[in-house]
Motif scaffolding. Structure first.
Motif, PDB file in Angstrom:
ATOM      1  N   THR A   1       0.958  -1.211  -0.132  1.00 39.35           N
ATOM      2  CA  THR A   1      -0.138  -0.054   0.099  1.00 39.35           C
ATOM      3  C   THR A   1       0.955   1.356  -0.040  1.00 39.35           C
ATOM      4  OG1 THR A   1      -0.199  -0.155   2.351  1.00 39.35           O
ATOM      5  CG2 THR A   1      -2.000  -1.076   1.186  1.00 39.35           C
ATOM      6  N   ILE A   2       1.808   1.330   0.761  1.00 43.27           N
ATOM      7  CA  ILE A   2       2.728   2.471   0.810  1.00 43.27           C
ATOM      8  C   ILE A   2       3.146   2.841  -0.537  1.00 43.27           C
ATOM      9  CG2 ILE A   2       5.071   1.401   1.611  1.00 43.27           C
ATOM     10  CD1 ILE A   2       5.252   3.709   3.143  1.00 43.27           C
ATOM     11  N   LEU A   3       3.659   1.556  -1.276  1.00 42.62           N
ATOM     12  CA  LEU A   3       4.343   1.837  -2.762  1.00 42.62           C
ATOM     13  C   LEU A   3       3.485   2.958  -3.489  1.00 42.62           C
ATOM     14  CD1 LEU A   3       5.875  -1.384  -3.589  1.00 42.62           C
ATOM     15  CD2 LEU A   3       7.090   0.640  -3.043  1.00 42.62           C
ATOM     16  N   LYS A   4       1.881   2.754  -3.344  1.00 47.74           N
ATOM     17  CA  LYS A   4       1.174   3.529  -4.134  1.00 47.74           C
ATOM     18  C   LYS A   4       0.782   4.865  -3.702  1.00 47.74           C
ATOM     19  CE  LYS A   4      -1.000  -0.101  -6.578  1.00 47.74           C
ATOM     20  NZ  LYS A   4      -0.325  -1.501  -5.589  1.00 47.74           N
ATOM     21  N   GLU A   5       1.195   5.181  -2.531  1.00 50.28           N
ATOM     22  CA  GLU A   5       1.088   6.608  -1.918  1.00 50.28           C
ATOM     23  C   GLU A   5       2.095   7.758  -2.403  1.00 50.28           C
ATOM     24  OE1 GLU A   5       0.635   6.583   2.220  1.00 50.28           O
ATOM     25  OE2 GLU A   5      -0.545   4.709   2.224  1.00 50.28           O
ATOM     26  N   PRO A   6       1.920   8.964  -2.784  1.00 45.13           N
ATOM     27  CA  PRO A   6       2.621   9.908  -3.155  1.00 45.13           C
ATOM     28  C   PRO A   6       3.775  10.251  -2.167  1.00 45.13           C
ATOM     29  CG  PRO A   6       0.224  10.964  -2.488  1.00 45.13           C
ATOM     30  CD  PRO A   6       0.312   9.384  -2.376  1.00 45.13           C
ATOM     31  N   ILE A   7       5.025  10.478  -2.491  1.00 39.98           N
ATOM     32  CA  ILE A   7       6.182  10.720  -1.634  1.00 39.98           C
ATOM     33  C   ILE A   7       5.720  11.820  -0.798  1.00 39.98           C
ATOM     34  CG2 ILE A   7       8.380  11.714  -1.733  1.00 39.98           C
ATOM     35  CD1 ILE A   7       8.448   9.113  -3.055  1.00 39.98           C
ATOM     36  N   SER A   8       5.107  12.797  -1.261  1.00 42.39           N
ATOM     37  CA  SER A   8       4.719  14.064  -0.306  1.00 42.39           C
ATOM     38  C   SER A   8       4.083  13.726   1.022  1.00 42.39           C
ATOM     39  CB  SER A   8       3.974  15.303  -1.135  1.00 42.39           C
ATOM     40  OG  SER A   8       3.044  14.402  -1.765  1.00 42.39           O
ATOM     41  N   LYS A   9       3.171  12.820   0.667  1.00 40.64           N
ATOM     42  CA  LYS A   9       2.540  12.207   1.988  1.00 40.64           C
ATOM     43  C   LYS A   9       3.071  11.536   2.776  1.00 40.64           C
ATOM     44  CE  LYS A   9      -2.002   9.785   2.810  1.00 40.64           C
ATOM     45  NZ  LYS A   9      -2.417   8.476   2.440  1.00 40.64           N
ATOM     46  N   ILE A  10       4.020  10.495   2.246  1.00 41.06           N
ATOM     47  CA  ILE A  10       4.795   9.523   3.040  1.00 41.06           C
ATOM     48  C   ILE A  10       5.655  10.320   3.911  1.00 41.06           C
ATOM     49  CG2 ILE A  10       6.327   7.665   2.898  1.00 41.06           C
ATOM     50  CD1 ILE A  10       4.986   6.976   0.329  1.00 41.06           C
TER      51      ILE A  10
ATOM     52  N   ILE B   1      20.526   9.419  -1.969  1.00 45.80           N
ATOM     53  CA  ILE B   1      19.441   9.703  -2.706  1.00 45.80           C
ATOM     54  C   ILE B   1      18.370  10.813  -2.139  1.00 45.80           C
ATOM     55  CG2 ILE B   1      17.618   8.517  -3.764  1.00 45.80           C
ATOM     56  CD1 ILE B   1      18.709   5.869  -3.643  1.00 45.80           C
ATOM     57  N   THR B   2      18.315  11.650  -2.892  1.00 46.96           N
ATOM     58  CA  THR B   2      17.629  12.984  -2.555  1.00 46.96           C
ATOM     59  C   THR B   2      16.261  12.713  -2.869  1.00 46.96           C
ATOM     60  OG1 THR B   2      19.647  14.202  -3.472  1.00 46.96           O
ATOM     61  CG2 THR B   2      17.732  15.374  -2.652  1.00 46.96           C
ATOM     62  N   VAL B   3      15.438  13.109  -1.698  1.00 42.03           N
ATOM     63  CA  VAL B   3      13.897  12.946  -1.888  1.00 42.03           C
ATOM     64  C   VAL B   3      13.468  14.402  -1.612  1.00 42.03           C
ATOM     65  CG1 VAL B   3      11.933  11.909  -1.039  1.00 42.03           C
ATOM     66  CG2 VAL B   3      14.012  10.492  -0.767  1.00 42.03           C
ATOM     67  N   ASP B   4      12.645  14.661  -2.742  1.00 40.16           N
ATOM     68  CA  ASP B   4      11.898  16.066  -2.428  1.00 40.16           C
ATOM     69  C   ASP B   4      10.463  15.876  -1.711  1.00 40.16           C
ATOM     70  OD1 ASP B   4      10.687  18.465  -2.820  1.00 40.16           O
ATOM     71  OD2 ASP B   4      10.685  18.538  -5.257  1.00 40.16           O
ATOM     72  N   LYS B   5      10.358  16.610  -0.941  1.00 33.64           N
ATOM     73  CA  LYS B   5       9.460  16.447   0.025  1.00 33.64           C
ATOM     74  C   LYS B   5       7.891  16.930  -0.626  1.00 33.64           C
ATOM     75  CE  LYS B   5       9.687  20.862   2.689  1.00 33.64           C
ATOM     76  NZ  LYS B   5       9.047  21.919   1.699  1.00 33.64           N
TER      77      LYS B   5
ATOM     78  N   ASP C   1       7.480  16.011  -3.705  1.00 29.90           N
ATOM     79  CA  ASP C   1       7.380  14.994  -4.931  1.00 29.90           C
ATOM     80  C   ASP C   1       5.843  14.342  -4.757  1.00 29.90           C
ATOM     81  OD1 ASP C   1       7.598  13.211  -6.946  1.00 29.90           O
ATOM     82  OD2 ASP C   1       9.744  12.962  -6.291  1.00 29.90           O
ATOM     83  N   GLU C   2       5.219  14.596  -6.124  1.00 29.67           N
ATOM     84  CA  GLU C   2       3.869  14.076  -5.928  1.00 29.67           C
ATOM     85  C   GLU C   2       3.714  12.509  -6.902  1.00 29.67           C
ATOM     86  OE1 GLU C   2       1.187  15.226  -4.892  1.00 29.67           O
ATOM     87  OE2 GLU C   2       2.308  17.013  -4.026  1.00 29.67           O
ATOM     88  N   ARG C   3       5.005  12.088  -7.415  1.00 30.22           N
ATOM     89  CA  ARG C   3       4.783  10.753  -7.468  1.00 30.22           C
ATOM     90  C   ARG C   3       4.620   9.609  -6.478  1.00 30.22           C
ATOM     91  NH1 ARG C   3      10.627  10.195 -10.338  1.00 30.22           N
ATOM     92  NH2 ARG C   3      11.255  11.410  -8.476  1.00 30.22           N
ATOM     93  N   ASP C   4       4.262   8.556  -6.950  1.00 30.52           N
ATOM     94  CA  ASP C   4       4.138   7.659  -5.765  1.00 30.52           C
ATOM     95  C   ASP C   4       5.341   6.809  -5.788  1.00 30.52           C
ATOM     96  OD1 ASP C   4       4.046   5.308  -7.677  1.00 30.52           O
ATOM     97  OD2 ASP C   4       2.216   5.838  -8.277  1.00 30.52           O
TER      98      ASP C   4
END
Lengths: 329, 227
Positions: A3-12, A28-32, A34-37
């Motif tokens: 389930t977490i894989l389908k959630e957007p990065i920004s939410k996670i 690895i840089t993560v953009d808070k 980021d709307e991608r799942d």
């Protein structure tokens, strides 16, 4: 995981901020924003980047999954040690130790014996939660029961926190940054409050006051030990604190012990200092690799405590006078 | 024979940990040997010999140390088999922190020390990230807080590894480590096995002996920084 894989990065990132630590550790840089799942994010990482940071997509996903479940375990962890029981084994000459000792939260037990007598082995047996499978054949019970084997290797179930004379701070940080770092690694809620409390308590133990902006590497011996004790009392997850000789200089040892006892730690103390030994409830006498005797501090022994304390205070007072530049008389 | 690869940055305490572990293995009645890989110089083989531990030394000299490792490790395992060893430990330093001697289905151990800095776990690649066991050394000279912070940083990059603290001087933890490696699978050969991670790639004019600096001398696998 699925389930977490389908959630957007920004939410996670908002829900589980520790996950950005995971990616950061891999470079690895993560953009808070980021709307991608998460799944898309993983699949769009370039092969060159993965190779540069020393991993592959499948390894990274696997590590992520393990990190996630390890973190959930950390956050749910309710490892509470009320008491530990040590069941005697054999000494170096294969003679039985014949003892069973239960130590409860808030107890102070002294360990005495010359170097090489087997103090470290006793500690190692406790830390390893020995089940008759170490050279001494001792057994250790947690809350009266046989501990789970996987606890031996879990950082969440580490039983013993150690403090000894030759320990230092080596990180290039101020007191505040350092304690904050430790608090954050425990994922506790009220970081700032805890940090202030630790600094305050440490200052009560140290002869000379330090501030939160003092670099940890600039602390004096007494200040370092005070901070180590206060930090261990409030932030270490280990229920047992082993203290290997606290030097007299620059630290109020009685207050230090009281602090640990108040925070419901089990205190084991290797010491040959009579005042500290009498502060303990019991003394384990180690000889020839085994526990030779357990002495309970008797009323008769405790009767000399006031005399010893008077001597100790006298020395302390002289020491403080020296420190303040006064003349001794 | 049980075989394991131990790697870790230079001076992290690999040799001390191995010596104490072999003491514990001997106590349990096992015969253990070591292959020591290094670049230019090592006297560690003498240390092992002085303790009557069968040892083989390999110096890579002008070659990339990890390429040298992978081209020789099969023969080292044969040497161990011929010498009737029950345990063979390979010891190598991952010099650029991007290398890893770890092999699939072979127990992989990484040794790092508490003094190396709190960001070091991030900086070490597959040698740490793909290890089954991570041993943290020099815990006796840092505070409890630093040990806990350091271990949690290691856990961040390798959540599935067993993290252990071993003291290379007193041997605290070595008995426990020895008990852990007792469960390793027996092997007879490394034929057909694969590395856990590919080695850093390099095939350029400098690999072939070029020493001159300048664009026109650079050929092959060359990458440029963004300026």
């Amino acid at each position: 995981m699925s389930t977490i894989l389908k959630e957007p990065i920004s939410k996670i990132i908002i829900e589980k901020p520790y996950l950005s630590d995971f990616f950061e550790s891999y470079g690895i840089t993560v953009d808070k924003d980021d709307e991608r799942d998460l799944d898309t994010f993983f699949n769009e990482l370039s092969e060159d980047l993965l190779e540069d940071v020393g991993t592959t997509l499948s390894d990274l996903k696997k590590a992520f999954k393990e990190y996630l479940s390890a973190m959930e375990e950390v956050l749910e962890n309710d490892f509470q040690v009320e008491e530990i029981t040590i069941i005697g084994g054999f000494n170096k000459s294969n003679e039985p130790e014949n003892f069973e000792l239960t130590i409860k939260k808030g107890d102070v037990v002294c360990i005495v014996g010359p170097t090489g007598s087997g103090k470290s082995r006793l500690l190692a047996d406790i830390e390893w939660m020995a089940q008759g499978d170490t050279p001494t054949k001792r057994k250790v019970l947690i809350n009266g029961e046989k501990p789970k084997k996987e606890w031996r290797f879990s950082t969440e179930h580490k039983l013993v926190a150690q403090l000894s004379q030759n320990m230092n701070f080596v990180m290039d940080l101020t007191v505040e940054e350092f304690v904050t770092l430790h608090a954050e690694s425990r994922f506790i809620q009220d970081v700032e409050e805890k940090v202030n409390r630790i600094i305050e308590e440490a200052n009560k133990l140290a002869g000379e006051e330090f501030t939160k902006d003092t670099p940890v590497t600039a602390l004096s011996g007494g200040q370092s030990r005070s901070l180590m004790i206060a930090d261990t009392a409030f932030l270490s997850k280990s229920p047992i604190i082993l203290i290997d000789e606290i030097e007299n200089a620059g630290i109020d040892r009685k207050k230090a012990l009281e602090l640990l006892v108040k925070e419901e730690k089990i205190v084991l103390m290797a010491t040959h200092d009579p005042i500290l030994a009498l502060m303990g409830d019991k003394r384990l006498i180690i000889k020839n690799g085994g526990v030779a005797k357990i002495i309970e501090s008797s009323e008769e022994e405790k009767a000399i405590l006031p005399e010893l304390k008077a001597l100790d205070n006298k020395l302390l007072e002289l020491r403080n006078r020296l420190r303040n530049g006064e003349v001794l008389k | 024979m049980k075989f394991l690869t131990i790697s870790g940055p230079p001076s992290s305490g690999k040799t001390s940990v191995i010596l104490k572990t072999i003491d514990a293995l001997k106590e349990k009645g096992y015969r253990a040997g070591v292959v020591k890989f290094d670049c230019l110089l090592t006297d560690d083989d003498k240390l092992y010999m002085s303790k009557n531990i069968p040892v083989k030394k390999g110096l890579s000299g002008a070659l990339c140390p990890d390429h040298f490792f992978v081209s020789n490790i099969e023969a080292c395992v044969e040497w161990g088999m011929e010498n009737n060893l029950e345990f063979l430990i390979s010891e190598s330093a991952g010099l650029c922190n991007r290398c890893s001697p770890h092999i699939k289905d072979i127990l992989a151990v990484c040794v790092i020390d508490n003094l190396s800095g709190v960001n070091t776990p991030k900086k070490i690649g597959p040698m740490l990230k793909s290890a089954d066991i991570v041993i943290i050394t020099k815990g006796d000279i840092v505070s409890q807080a630093e040990r806990e912070v350091f271990a949690s940083r290691v856990k961040n990059v390798n959540p599935s590894a067993t993290i252990m603290h071993v003291n290379g001087i007193t041997g605290q933890g070595a008995y426990e480590f020895a008990s852990l490696i007792e469960d390793t699978n027996e092997i007879e050969t490394l034929k057909g096995k694969k590395l856990r991670f590919s080695m850093p790639s390099a095939l350029c004019s400098y690999c072939l002996g070029e020493t001159r600096i300048g664009e026109s001398y650079q050929m092959g696998n060359v990458r440029k920084m963004e300026m």
